[in-house]
Each structure stands twice: as C-alpha cells, then as structure tokens.
Scaffold this active site. Structure first.
Site, short mmCIF file in Angstrom:
data_model
loop_
_atom_site.label_atom_id
_atom_site.label_comp_id
_atom_site.label_asym_id
_atom_site.label_seq_id
_atom_site.Cartn_x
_atom_site.Cartn_y
_atom_site.Cartn_z
N TYR A 1 -29.53 -18.91 -18.67
CA TYR A 1 -28.47 -19.52 -17.88
C TYR A 1 -27.12 -19.39 -18.61
O TYR A 1 -27.06 -19.06 -19.80
CB TYR A 1 -28.80 -20.99 -17.61
CG TYR A 1 -28.00 -21.61 -16.49
CD1 TYR A 1 -27.96 -21.03 -15.23
CD2 TYR A 1 -27.26 -22.77 -16.70
CE1 TYR A 1 -27.22 -21.60 -14.21
CE2 TYR A 1 -26.51 -23.34 -15.69
CZ TYR A 1 -26.50 -22.74 -14.44
OH TYR A 1 -25.75 -23.31 -13.43
N VAL B 1 -28.64 -23.58 -0.37
CA VAL B 1 -27.22 -23.34 -0.14
C VAL B 1 -27.00 -22.74 1.24
O VAL B 1 -26.09 -23.13 1.98
CB VAL B 1 -26.63 -22.41 -1.23
CG1 VAL B 1 -25.19 -22.03 -0.89
CG2 VAL B 1 -26.69 -23.10 -2.59
N LEU C 1 -21.23 -23.75 -9.92
CA LEU C 1 -21.12 -25.17 -9.58
C LEU C 1 -20.86 -26.03 -10.81
O LEU C 1 -20.07 -26.98 -10.76
CB LEU C 1 -22.38 -25.65 -8.87
CG LEU C 1 -22.38 -27.14 -8.51
CD1 LEU C 1 -21.54 -27.40 -7.27
CD2 LEU C 1 -23.80 -27.65 -8.31
#
Length: 438
Positions: free
Chosen positions: A120, A244, A369
């Site tokens: 990540y 989403v 985000l």
C-alpha cells in the site's frame, strides 16, 4: 491513538490469579468459573487443574481491566501467513479527553489487505504498545465503535463514533482513543435510524465516490472543459459493481448525472443479467460487461447514448482497473474530459497514446482517499454526515456484505480466511467483521 499497557509482570499475574474469584463477577462464556484454591488445599487435591486465565471470558478483570483481542501482524506478507490474534488488557484509568470503545463492525477493504502485504501507499508503524511479543500493527481503516467509558465532555457512554483519520486499526474488539481522533455518529433521528453496517461502511467507498464526482471536473478544466459536473452530464466507470461503483451510481442518480457502468461478466448469462438489473435499479443508465466494452462496436453504442450531450460527450471517467480497461475508458471520454484513477485491480499500468493528451487534452488524475481524509477532517465529517442522512431517509442502498462473526470464541483461522478471501474471485458482498459479545 492512546493504548493502555497490558498487565505483564509476574507479580501482576499472581495478583490477578488470587483476586480472580473476588473480582470477576460476570462471565460472558457459559463455562464455569475457574476453581481457585490456596496452596494447602491444592496439595490435597492434586487432580484439580486450574484452567489458564484466558480460557474463560469475563467482561471485566481485576480492578476493572477490560480484556480485548486484536488481529495483528508483525511483518508484511499474505494475511493467511502473518495475521495473529493477540489478547491483552486495557486499564480502566483513561487519560483525559479519551474514551474506551467497543467495536460494533469493521469492514475488510482491499486497501487493508494491501497494507498487510506491504504494497500500500503508506506503511504502518509497528509498535509493542498492546503487549505483543514483537512490535506489531493492527490493520483496518474503517469501522464503527460504541463508547463504553469516557473522560471527554464531548462523548458519553452509548455514543457511536468512527475514526477521524486512517490507520486507526479497527480489527479489534476494544480500543482506547482520544476524543479528538473520532467523529461522532448520530444513530437516529426523525428521518430514521442507522444500523451498524451503514455506519461502519460509510467512510471509504461512499466518500470516495462522492469526492470523485464532485471535486475533479471543473477544478482544472482549462478553456474547453467547462464547469463542474451538472445535471444531465455523463460519467463512465469500470469496476461498477464495487462499493465505490455502486455508491457513484446512487449519488449520480441523486444529482441528475447519467452513467455508463462496466462490470465483469458473471459465470452464467442469467447471473450477468441479474447484476445488470440490480445496478439499473440503483440508478445506472447503462450497464455493459468488460467484454462488450472492449469491442469495436462499443464506440457507436456510446455515441448513440450520449448524442444529446453534444461535442463534450462523457466528461468524467472513473478507473479502478487499469490496463486495457483504463485505455478504453480514456478513449471513450469527450475532449478535455478527466479520468480519475483510484485503484488498479488488474495490476497493469495506465498507458495512453500521446495523442489522447495532446489532441484531445485529456486530464489524468489520481485519487487517494487517505490523503483527502487525513488532510481535511472537517470535509470528511460533512461528507459522512450527508451520506448517512441519505441512509436514514432510505435514499442510499446498503452495500451487499458478507458478515464475519467475531465474538470471544472466534477462531483465528476463520478471521484470517475472511481477510485472505477479499481479493479472490467473485464475492457476494464486502466482508465485514460483525462483533457480538466481546
């Protein structure tokens, strides 16, 4: 976040054993209370074996300590290899302006799995603060908690809260946190009441869809891009059946936007048609499979659908796949349109012909985000509340979920398996840890 130190010394452990019978009053488990005997009595009854203190679950320990469990990892790798359950104790003495929280529900997002794998965009900090043998991290960025005790005037027992920022570590039964690191959630009101799944899943997928539809078109549109998205405009998205994607469909319908939605075909034609119907009911204007999307025939179909939009065509593309799918999204956008990339499920780069940028003036943007949420907590709070208001009114459909029960007896292998399965094949819904009596 503020985490209390666990009971760890030999003297503390001995004191805990001697005071167990007197201090533990309410057993959560149906098991009998462990038998405690003084040394003389024990010598006469050698057959009696006192079970370990962790074999029976109590709501509170000596001096009011709370027993808690957390999924932790101390090195990067596949969830099935590195995740472990760690049991620890939380002190009843809270710092000022802090709360003791009990977890109600915590989703399992692909970003959480990527964090465990070490792929990540941000790496967690490994820490020994909850008494793990090695410095460890608690995964989970999203969830809803109930306040159990508070030293903050802003929060009271029974209140619901969600983390204000990412990296909170939600995959645990209990936590101690500063009130300033939390966003209160209004559970009910004249419009209706929320359930814990709605509150637990609001902060990631719906907020991502909301910000991408609102923040990118018109923000840097030059001379030909026009203003922000307005009623009647078109957007095109791949991964439309994701959390989403479903949120974007519903928000788009609410704001008068029209959408073209690309999904993976299901194993049978019947299942694919059922998915089309489901997304259409949410507000999708058109739904096509990835195979249909990648054919030469898709361009003329798109032109016929968007003819009334004039030369601007499709103004916004949302990409969470990459590779050929992202190329096709870009190719079907109008001049000076924007494509926002927020994921890469295909694990293939976004590569576009130079002409798309020079002659059609396309704008390529990225949305993360975590960066938005951590930089502007007030905007996150406002976005969350607006979406939850829709939920209370029945105007925003819940995302399909696979509930993973987590109580005190939950098995480590079951929890690990639920996390590992997040990125594997078709799933009936988002995995969510649902906490029972912990």
């Amino acid at each position: 976040m503020i985490t209390a130190r666990p009971l760890g010394s030999t003297r503390q452990a001995t004191t805990t054993a001697l005071l167990l019978k007197r201090s533990y009053r309410t057993a959560v488990s149906a098991n009998a209370r462990p038998t405690l005997r003084c040394g003389a009595t024990a010598a006469k009854a050698k057959a009696v074996v006192t079970p370990p203190l962790t074999s029976v679950r109590y709501k509170s320990g000596p001096y009011g300590y709370t027993q808690a469990k957390a999924l932790v990892f101390s090195k990067f790798g596949e969830p099935s290899d590195v995740l472990k359950i760690h049991t620890h104790s939380i002190s009843p003495t809270l710092p000022a302006d802090s709360v003791l929280l009990r977890t109600l529900a915590a989703p399992i997002n692909p970003a959480d799995v990527n964090t465990i794998q070490g792929t990540y965009g941000v790496k967690p900090t490994f820490s020994p603060l909850i008494g793990t043998a090695e410095p460890s991290a608690i995964p989970g960025n999203e969830g809803v908690f109930e306040v159990q005790a508070s030293t903050s005037p802003a929060l009271a027992k029974g209140d619901w809260v969600i983390p204000a920022r990412t990296g909170f570590g939600t995959w645990r039964t209990h936590a101690v946190a500063a009130a300033a690191d939390l966003i209160p959630i209004r559970k009910d009101g004249p419009e209706g009441a929320l359930n814990r799944l709605q509150a637990a899943t609001v902060a990631v997928n719906p907020c991502s869809a909301y910000r991408m539809l609102r923040d990118f078109v018109g923000a840097d549109s030059g001379s030909g891009g026009g203003g922000p998205m307005r009623e009647g405009d078109w957007f095109l998205q791949n991964g439309a059946n994701s959390g989403v994607g479903r949120a974007a469909i519903q928000l788009g319908r609410r704001w008068g936007l029209r959408s073209i939605n690309v999904v993976r075909a299901r194993p049978t034609a019947e299942a694919t048609e059922a998915l089309r119907a489901e997304l259409t009911a949410l507000g999708a204007t058109h739904v096509v499979t990835e195979e249909e999307f990648l054919t030469r025939e898709f361009g003329p179909r798109l032109a016929s659908w968007t003819r009334d939009a004039g030369p601007q065509g499709v103004r916004l593309g949302l990409n969470c796949v990459g590779g050929k799918s992202a190329q096709t999204v870009a190719r079907n956008l109008g001049p000076a349109a924007t494509m926002v990339t927020y994921g890469g499920m295909a694990r293939q780069p976004v590569a576009l012909p130079t002409g798309q940028l020079i002659f059609r003036d396309l704008r390529l943007r990225g949305f993360w985000l975590s960066r938005w949420a951590d930089a502007d907590v007030a905007a996150k709070r406002a976005t969350v509340e607006e979406i939850l208001e829709m939920c209370r009114r029945g105007e925003f459909a819940d995302v399909p979920v696979n509930e993973v029960r987590w109580d005190w007896e939950a098995e480590e292998g079951v929890l690990r398996g639920a996390v590992q399965g997040t990125l594997e094949g078709f799933r009936g819904g988002k995995g969510v840890f649902v906490f029972e009596e912990t």
